[in-house]
Motif scaffolding. Structure first.
Motif, mmCIF file in Angstrom:
data_model
loop_
_atom_site.group_PDB
_atom_site.id
_atom_site.type_symbol
_atom_site.label_atom_id
_atom_site.label_comp_id
_atom_site.label_asym_id
_atom_site.label_seq_id
_atom_site.Cartn_x
_atom_site.Cartn_y
_atom_site.Cartn_z
ATOM 1 N N UNK A 3 77.135 114.919 73.595
ATOM 2 C CA UNK A 3 77.737 115.422 72.365
ATOM 3 C C UNK A 3 79.243 115.615 72.497
ATOM 4 N N UNK A 4 79.856 115.066 73.543
ATOM 5 C CA UNK A 4 81.295 115.199 73.688
ATOM 6 C C UNK A 4 81.992 114.333 72.650
ATOM 7 N N UNK A 5 83.295 114.599 72.435
ATOM 8 C CA UNK A 5 84.055 113.847 71.433
ATOM 9 C C UNK A 5 84.055 112.359 71.742
ATOM 10 N N UNK A 6 84.225 112.005 73.010
ATOM 11 C CA UNK A 6 84.239 110.587 73.383
ATOM 12 C C UNK A 6 82.889 109.934 73.139
ATOM 13 N N UNK A 7 81.809 110.658 73.453
ATOM 14 C CA UNK A 7 80.469 110.097 73.261
ATOM 15 C C UNK A 7 80.150 109.924 71.784
ATOM 16 N N UNK A 8 80.607 110.860 70.964
ATOM 17 C CA UNK A 8 80.389 110.741 69.522
ATOM 18 C C UNK A 8 81.160 109.556 68.964
ATOM 19 N N UNK A 9 82.406 109.384 69.395
ATOM 20 C CA UNK A 9 83.191 108.232 68.942
ATOM 21 C C UNK A 9 82.567 106.920 69.402
ATOM 22 N N UNK A 10 81.988 106.930 70.587
ATOM 23 C CA UNK A 10 81.293 105.733 71.068
ATOM 24 C C UNK A 10 80.102 105.410 70.170
ATOM 25 N N UNK A 11 79.374 106.443 69.730
ATOM 26 C CA UNK A 11 78.246 106.226 68.831
ATOM 27 C C UNK A 11 78.704 105.727 67.470
ATOM 28 N N UNK A 12 79.853 106.207 67.004
ATOM 29 C CA UNK A 12 80.416 105.690 65.750
ATOM 30 C C UNK A 12 80.666 104.181 65.876
ATOM 31 N N UNK A 13 81.217 103.783 67.021
ATOM 32 C CA UNK A 13 81.480 102.360 67.255
ATOM 33 C C UNK A 13 80.178 101.565 67.329
ATOM 34 N N UNK A 14 79.135 102.142 67.949
ATOM 35 C CA UNK A 14 77.848 101.447 68.041
ATOM 36 C C UNK A 14 77.277 101.167 66.650
ATOM 37 N N UNK A 15 77.319 102.178 65.774
ATOM 38 C CA UNK A 15 76.819 101.989 64.415
ATOM 39 C C UNK A 15 77.636 100.909 63.704
#
Length: 398
Positions: A3-15
């Motif tokens: 749930x870190x900021x980097x991990x969330x941004x990575x998930x945004x990119x995945x979507x």
């Protein structure tokens, strides 16, 4: 799931890499008449848009965030159930809720996006300032189907990332390959040599039925040992390349029969040892039969290897309304306290054991099987009470 900021941004990119998502959002808007639809990454403390279709100038772009406490998505995340509102101003439950008042909306849909492993990703949601008949079963069903499709596509993208990472990390992949080859080359040589030797003896003793039966048993043992080594290596290799233990769960009315089969086979391989079993399993379970048998086999093999030769090894299994509990006990030298935390690590072998221990993957694979079923594997060990492995699995794992 991080749930870190980097991990969330990575998930945004995945979507953003899932080509079907814009089409799904467009279809939702067209069929419901709602003007805004989004895929959101939702955690306890954040709401982040991953993909957006905005026909009402709501003003949110991918990567944009809302205060999660002003959304109903947090409630959906907690309950893991959809929230659907046709007209908030007339809805007795939501007419005074902060979300409709904050964003001036009447119609609202939010459906959870749950990953195949059970972790929570976020929400598929839609809003509009106008009322809309969105509580119809076909509309809610469509949202659910689309959220499941998005979860599957996300899992595929994540696995692709893991494989690419492993392939790019050539040095790490090379070290893993060399380690597996070296260990397999050493440990497989013994059972294969045994098979070759006893095959020659079998030919020489073909006219002696008693000798043939004994030699055949040795050959079967060698084949079983080699097959187990290969299965462990393959399971570990899949996990190290971003995969996971594969499960094929089915409803099993008599799990005790599957476990009896394991006990009988292990007893045949270890005729000089006593293997006791006790099963109280009146409830059906939804598990992978082969993997549960593999779990029991590995735990029994470990207990037979490290337990006192003059003491029995015991396998028990019980079911309740909620869980399947499988336990394997042996008496013998206790596991040192400093070793307990390492037992389930790959390639770990007890430095105190003079006996051959194969790849050192058996207990690691056990932990992976239990985890894949959504359960927990624990161990206690003392000189007084012996060593006890306890696997607790949900009775309906999937």
């Amino acid at each position: 799931m991080g749930d870190s900021a980097d991990e969330i941004l990575h998930d945004v990119a995945l979507v953003g890499r899932i080509e079907a998502v814009p089409t799904l959002l467009r279809v939702l808007c067209e069929i419901t008449g709602m003007g805004f639809a989004a895929v959101a990454r939702v955690t306890d403390g954040s709401w982040t848009a991953c993909a957006v279709r905005d026909e009402i100038s709501f003003g949110l772009l991918p990567g944009g965030q809302l205060d999660v406490n002003t959304t109903l998505c947090k409630e959906v995340r907690f309950a893991r159930k959809p929230v659907v509102i046709d007209q908030a101003s007339l809805d007795p439950q939501y007419r005074d809720h902060i979300t409709p008042r904050t964003y001036s909306i009447e119609s609202y849909v939010s459906v959870p996006i749950v990953m195949p492993d059970g972790s929570y990703f976020g929400n598929l949601c839609a809003i509009d300032p106008r009322p809309a008949k969105v509580s119809e079963p076909r509309i809610v069903g469509m949202f659910k189907h689309f959220s499941s499709l998005i979860a599957v596509q996300l899992e595929s993208e994540r696995r692709r990332d893991l494989v690419q990472t492993a392939l790019l990390d050539e040095r790490a992949a090379g070290e893993l390959r060399e380690q597996l080859i070296a260990i397999l080359g050493h440990d497989l040589r013994q059972p294969i040599s045994e098979i070759a030797l006893h095959s020659q003896l079998l030919l020489a003793k073909a006219k002696d039925p008693v000798a043939v039966a004994s030699i055949a048993a040795h050959i079967h043992s060698g084949v079983k040992q080699a097959a187990t080594l290969i299965d462990h290596a393959l399971d570990f290799a899949r996990g190290s390349l971003g995969g996971a233990i594969q499960l094929f769960p089915v409803r099993i009315e008599r799990i005790d029969e599957a476990l009896f089969s394991v006990v009988n086979e292990m007893q045949a391989l270890h005729p000089g040892r006593e293997i006791a079993s006790e099963f109280d399993t009146p409830h059906a379970v939804m598990v992978d039969r082969g993997r549960i048998q593999q779990l029991a086999t590995n735990l029994l093999d470990n207990a037979l290897l490290h337990g006192s030769p003059d003491s029995p090894v015991r396998l028990t299994a019980t079911t309740t309304a909620d869980v399947l509990v499988l336990q394997v006990w042996n008496q013998g030298a206790p596991i040192p306290a400093e070793s307990l935390a390492k037992l389930f690590a790959p390639f770990w072998r007890s430095g105190s054991s003079a006996q051959r221990e194969g790849l050192g993957l058996g207990l690691h694979i056990c932990a992976q099987i239990v985890q894949a079923h959504g359960g927990n594997l624990a161990v206690t060990s003392s000189a007084q009470d012996g060593t006890l492995f306890t696997a607790t699995l949900p009775r309906r794992s999937l």
